[in-house]
Design an enzyme around this catalytic site. Sequence first.
Site, short mmCIF file in Angstrom:
data_model
loop_
_atom_site.label_atom_id
_atom_site.label_comp_id
_atom_site.label_asym_id
_atom_site.label_seq_id
_atom_site.Cartn_x
_atom_site.Cartn_y
_atom_site.Cartn_z
N LYS A 114 20.83 28.19 3.11
CA LYS A 114 20.75 28.54 4.52
C LYS A 114 20.06 29.91 4.59
CE LYS A 114 23.57 28.13 8.70
NZ LYS A 114 23.18 26.85 9.30
N THR A 140 27.04 30.57 9.66
CA THR A 140 27.57 30.49 11.01
C THR A 140 28.97 29.91 10.90
OG1 THR A 140 25.32 30.09 11.80
CG2 THR A 140 27.10 29.65 13.34
N GLU A 147 18.14 15.26 7.65
CA GLU A 147 19.24 15.95 8.35
C GLU A 147 18.90 16.09 9.83
OE1 GLU A 147 19.39 19.71 6.25
OE2 GLU A 147 17.51 20.41 7.12
#
Lengths: 271, 271
Positions: free
Chosen positions: A140, A29, A173
């Site tokens: 990711k 992203t 996270e």
Amino acid sequence: MDCWVDGQPADALSLKDRGLAYGDGLFETIAVRGGQPLLLDRHLIRLADGCSRLAIAADIELIRAELQSYAAAMGEGVLKLILTRGDGLRGYAPDPSAQGRRILQGNPPAAYPAAHGEQGIRLFPCATRLSVQSLLAGLKHLNRLEQVLARAEWQDSEHAEGLMLDQAGRVIEGVFSNLFLVRDGVLVTADLKRCGVAGVMRAEILFQAESLAIPVQITDISLDQLQWADEVFVCNSVYGIWPVRACAALHWPVGPLTRKLQTIARTLLDA
Amino acid sequence: MDCWVDGQPADALSLKDRGLAYGDGLFETIAVRGGQPLLLDRHLIRLADGCSRLAIAADIELIRAELQSYAAAMGEGVLKLILTRGDGLRGYAPDPSAQGRRILQGNPPAAYPAAHGEQGIRLFPCATRLSVQSLLAGLKHLNRLEQVLARAEWQDSEHAEGLMLDQAGRVIEGVFSNLFLVRDGVLVTADLKRCGVAGVMRAEILFQAESLAIPVQITDISLDQLQWADEVFVCNSVYGIWPVRACAALHWPVGPLTRKLQTIARTLLDA
């Protein structure tokens, strides 16, 4: 703006795509400003690492060129790249000769309240824990049900992000961010060898800290350590840095190192 | 045969589907004989459980009707249903009002060698371990990168399936099958509270064993216990039961309970 699939405008995907069938792929992203994809090298480094670890064949330089063309056409916003293993036959066995399929999607700029960066945010303490899988840690990839479950835990706007621990209770996270804390002048972030996404802004902050001779520790973080932190912040490559003011009963001030790094992150994303 | 999306013939999927973006959905792989979807009730029970645990809105009776119509049109083969959370906005947060999207795909009958069932198979000992995540354990969800990695570990045709352990080294299942062992007349299969897929044929075998007064244990299984098993077999709802003859240095005979249950499974799949 139209999506692109393998470099061509498209609005639909093959129903045989292994991204759909198994989450067999990766994504990035990317913030776009003035027609430029920001932090592009870091995005491509992570993508290449993912391709190598999942054995997905992809031409990274072709992807770079496509991202640049797409960003130039969209101007401002958020560019999402999904790279899947392409169409599949029946069954899990990947075809070693398959080429990755490139899907580019343009979105308007992210509309987060400016207060998140200015006054800081509150984290929702997610009950959903991250599972431990070293083969996928840091990537990711498209297997994101844990994030979906965690993000579904709160609906109110008081919490801008959620805090995720791993199965052993280590602080890892946010749901869509990495987390840093500062203690006695040392910048600390979680070791992502077991789980978590190795964010592009996290990598950039670690790099900037080194340039500024700020001591850094990449290590396992306990809730206790979080409690005793002098400063806490979250980051990603779209919004930069948000100071964290609270999580459940824990509270922190917005500290000077957070502000210093936030200014740097803002510069990188205002490029 | 054409795919159906939400009951209509279609050959492509919206690029915004959350099944693609996050693996946010479930699937079922259903054997079809004589125009009938086999073990349909069990497939729908598992699907409904998945919808409830992932909070995906779906009309199970509508899905039943669609599966029956599609199966009637295809006659023989394997029907795959993918149920996603539908299109998504940007970000992980699920839209609570979203309706699940139904994707039906028909494939020809599975072409496994008859020898797999007759003489038994060899399992490849996969190095890829299953991660522990109780929130997803048992579900046939679309986050299947661990199975993709495990299935990529062998290419030879000597191994018809792979053995998967969890992170703690417990024996859990095959890559696309569940696993049973027999010891002193007791039928044993892994407890799937931490990971694994609760297979439809596994559920059927447990049910049949109860009807036949065969003692059953659902428990944690160590590699030691596997080593001392009298019989081992794997199962799924497409091929039924395959006796397991070997895995790495371990060897087992094809035993009488395996043969008995295999006959029952064959009857169910020849319906």
